[in-house]
Design a protein around this motif. Structure first.
Motif, PDB file in Angstrom:
ATOM      1  N   THR A 229       0.844  -1.192   0.000  1.00 11.77           N
ATOM      2  CA  THR A 229       0.000   0.000   0.000  1.00 11.77           C
ATOM      3  C   THR A 229       0.882   1.245   0.000  1.00 11.77           C
ATOM      4  OG1 THR A 229      -1.761  -1.126   1.205  1.00 11.77           O
ATOM      5  CG2 THR A 229      -1.797   1.277   1.215  1.00 11.77           C
ATOM      6  N   ALA A 230       0.665   2.109  -0.960  1.00  9.68           N
ATOM      7  CA  ALA A 230       1.473   3.330  -1.061  1.00  9.68           C
ATOM      8  C   ALA A 230       1.148   4.286   0.074  1.00  9.68           C
ATOM      9  CB  ALA A 230       1.220   4.015  -2.397  1.00  9.68           C
ATOM     10  N   ARG A 231       2.179   4.877   0.637  1.00 10.92           N
ATOM     11  CA  ARG A 231       1.997   5.892   1.677  1.00 10.92           C
ATOM     12  C   ARG A 231       3.011   7.010   1.456  1.00 10.92           C
ATOM     13  NH1 ARG A 231       2.608   2.780   7.220  1.00 10.92           N
ATOM     14  NH2 ARG A 231       4.377   1.970   6.069  1.00 10.92           N
ATOM     15  N   GLY A 232       2.579   8.241   1.630  1.00  9.91           N
ATOM     16  CA  GLY A 232       3.506   9.354   1.639  1.00  9.91           C
ATOM     17  C   GLY A 232       4.001   9.749   0.271  1.00  9.91           C
ATOM     18  N   LEU A 261      15.706   6.522  -5.437  1.00 10.43           N
ATOM     19  CA  LEU A 261      14.660   7.353  -4.848  1.00 10.43           C
ATOM     20  C   LEU A 261      14.358   6.880  -3.439  1.00 10.43           C
ATOM     21  CD1 LEU A 261      12.241   7.647  -7.912  1.00 10.43           C
ATOM     22  CD2 LEU A 261      14.051   9.221  -7.207  1.00 10.43           C
ATOM     23  N   VAL A 262      13.620   7.693  -2.693  1.00 14.57           N
ATOM     24  CA  VAL A 262      13.310   7.395  -1.299  1.00 14.57           C
ATOM     25  C   VAL A 262      11.817   7.578  -1.081  1.00 14.57           C
ATOM     26  CG1 VAL A 262      13.794   7.946   1.108  1.00 14.57           C
ATOM     27  CG2 VAL A 262      15.598   8.230  -0.614  1.00 14.57           C
ATOM     28  N   ASP A 263      11.169   6.571  -0.506  1.00  3.63           N
ATOM     29  CA  ASP A 263       9.768   6.696  -0.115  1.00  3.63           C
ATOM     30  C   ASP A 263       9.719   7.200   1.322  1.00  3.63           C
ATOM     31  OD1 ASP A 263       8.855   5.837  -2.549  1.00  3.63           O
ATOM     32  OD2 ASP A 263       8.505   3.775  -1.930  1.00  3.63           O
ATOM     33  N   LEU A 285       9.734  14.901  -6.823  1.00  3.25           N
ATOM     34  CA  LEU A 285       8.859  14.925  -5.653  1.00  3.25           C
ATOM     35  C   LEU A 285       7.454  14.582  -6.126  1.00  3.25           C
ATOM     36  CD1 LEU A 285       8.547  15.664  -2.590  1.00  3.25           C
ATOM     37  CD2 LEU A 285       7.943  17.979  -3.355  1.00  3.25           C
ATOM     38  N   GLY A 286       6.906  13.489  -5.618  1.00  2.00           N
ATOM     39  CA  GLY A 286       5.576  13.085  -6.033  1.00  2.00           C
ATOM     40  C   GLY A 286       5.033  12.016  -5.122  1.00  2.00           C
ATOM     41  N   PRO A 287       3.796  11.590  -5.345  1.00  2.00           N
ATOM     42  CA  PRO A 287       3.187  10.571  -4.490  1.00  2.00           C
ATOM     43  C   PRO A 287       3.874   9.220  -4.670  1.00  2.00           C
ATOM     44  CG  PRO A 287       1.786  11.019  -6.373  1.00  2.00           C
ATOM     45  CD  PRO A 287       2.880  12.056  -6.403  1.00  2.00           C
ATOM     46  N   ALA A 288       3.998   8.498  -3.571  1.00  2.00           N
ATOM     47  CA  ALA A 288       4.556   7.149  -3.649  1.00  2.00           C
ATOM     48  C   ALA A 288       3.553   6.240  -4.339  1.00  2.00           C
ATOM     49  CB  ALA A 288       4.859   6.624  -2.243  1.00  2.00           C
ATOM     50  N   ASP A 289       4.056   5.314  -5.120  1.00  2.00           N
ATOM     51  CA  ASP A 289       3.216   4.354  -5.834  1.00  2.00           C
ATOM     52  C   ASP A 289       3.784   2.974  -5.565  1.00  2.00           C
ATOM     53  OD1 ASP A 289       1.613   2.918  -7.509  1.00  2.00           O
ATOM     54  OD2 ASP A 289       2.611   3.568  -9.356  1.00  2.00           O
TER      55      ASP A 289
END
Length: 319
Positions: A229-232, A261-263, A285-289
């Motif tokens: 589940t994507a978060r952050g 990259l870093v989630d 910079l964008g939503p985590a997927d």
């Protein structure tokens, strides 16, 4: 599904791996590894070739000795269990089954060795779908049939725990559905299941929890939902190590991906403010997927889909 056949102790028997380390020469194949498998769950044990999965399973089943740490079943080492096959059923290599015996002879030998009631061998043959091949020699079995028989041997003692290495290899779609139902029934009755597999799509359809390792170390552990589940926010920086240091300093939960990259468990605007305050130049910079399990696995371990596909073509020969 026959509930009596898949009996598991309602009190539950966990698997606990604590600070496990195994070296061959100067190389640590398993490096300070810790995780837990709880009763009532199916845990997928994942990692690329050479990650240390098979070595961990061999230590868990006392086929190899650890240099440090412990691997316990119900709080005890496998070698200290009074009746190990009645506590933990194991299938690490179905090809090791004697080819000259029939399927029924193989299970009757296990029946006598484990002092199980007469008729248990026939019961298990039916459970694993080999009743029609009972009197056929194992040497004439397909690889998928040997997998079923190996799982049958693991089930002979009515164990509380199942440990299976690549159990879906060689199974056709019907066989995979059968295995999925069997493992779900076993876990739902209070059993503990740990399975190692390269078949990520099948793992995603079967397990509750995941343990992902790479180069002998734990990468991630958690529920399937937590890992997929994507978060952050997903963020890139001109100097990734500076970004990681800032996140560590601020105690912000984050996961460094193999692609650089870093989630980060922060909203995008909060991440932007942190970068501005710390004078970190961001490149993305964008939503985590999170994507599916395959995407998570590849990002955590730095492997590619072709690596995994190659591993699935035949029996695994992994560390």
């Amino acid at each position: 599904m026959n509930h009596r056949t898949l009996k598991a102790d309602t009190g539950g028997t966990p698997i606990e791996v604590r600070g496990l380390t195994k070296r061959y020469g100067t190389r640590a194949v398993v490096d300070d590894l810790s995780f837990t498998c709880t009763p009532g769950t199916v845990t997928g044990f994942l990692g690329p070739n050479g990650a240390g999965k098979s070595t961990t399973l061999r230590i868990l089943t006392s086929l190899a000795a650890a240099d440090a740490g412990q691997a316990l079943v119900g709080g005890r080492r496998y070698s200290d269990l009074t009746d190990p096959a009645r506590t933990i059923g194991v299938m690490l290599d179905a090809t090791a089954l004697g080819r000259g015996r029939t399927g029924l002879e193989t299970l009757r030998l296990a029946e006598r060795t484990l002092r199980m009631p007469a008729g248990r061998a026939q019961e298990v043959l039916e459970l694993v779908g080999l009743a029609d091949a009972a009197r056929k020699r194992v040497g004439g079995y397909s690889y998928g049939m040997r997998q079923r028989l190996g799982i049958g041997v693991a089930l002979m003692g009515d164990p509380k725990v199942l440990v299976l290495d690549e159990p879906a290899n060689g199974l056709d779609p019907e066989g995979i559905r059968w295995m999925r139902r069997l493992l779900r029934s076993f876990a739902d009755s209070g059993g503990t299941v740990l399975l190692s597999s390269h078949q990520l799509r099948e793992v995603q359809a079967t397990v509750d929890r995941l343990v992902v390792i790479d180069q002998g170390r734990l990468v991630r552990e958690g529920t399937l939902e937590e890992l997929t589940t994507a978060r952050g926010t997903r963020v890139g920086a001109e100097h990734t190590q500076t970004l990681l240091a800032a996140l560590q300093s601020e105690s912000v939960p984050h996961t460094a991906r193999a692609d650089g990259l870093v989630d980060v468990e922060l909203a995008a605007d909060d991440m932007g403010r942190l970068a501005l305050r710390e004078q970190i130049v961001l490149t993305s910079l964008g939503p985590a997927d999170a994507g599916g399990l395959e995407e998570v696995f590849f990002s955590l371990t730095g492997t590619t889909p072709s690596d995994t596909t190659a591993a699935e073509r035949g029996p695994a020969t992994i560390a």
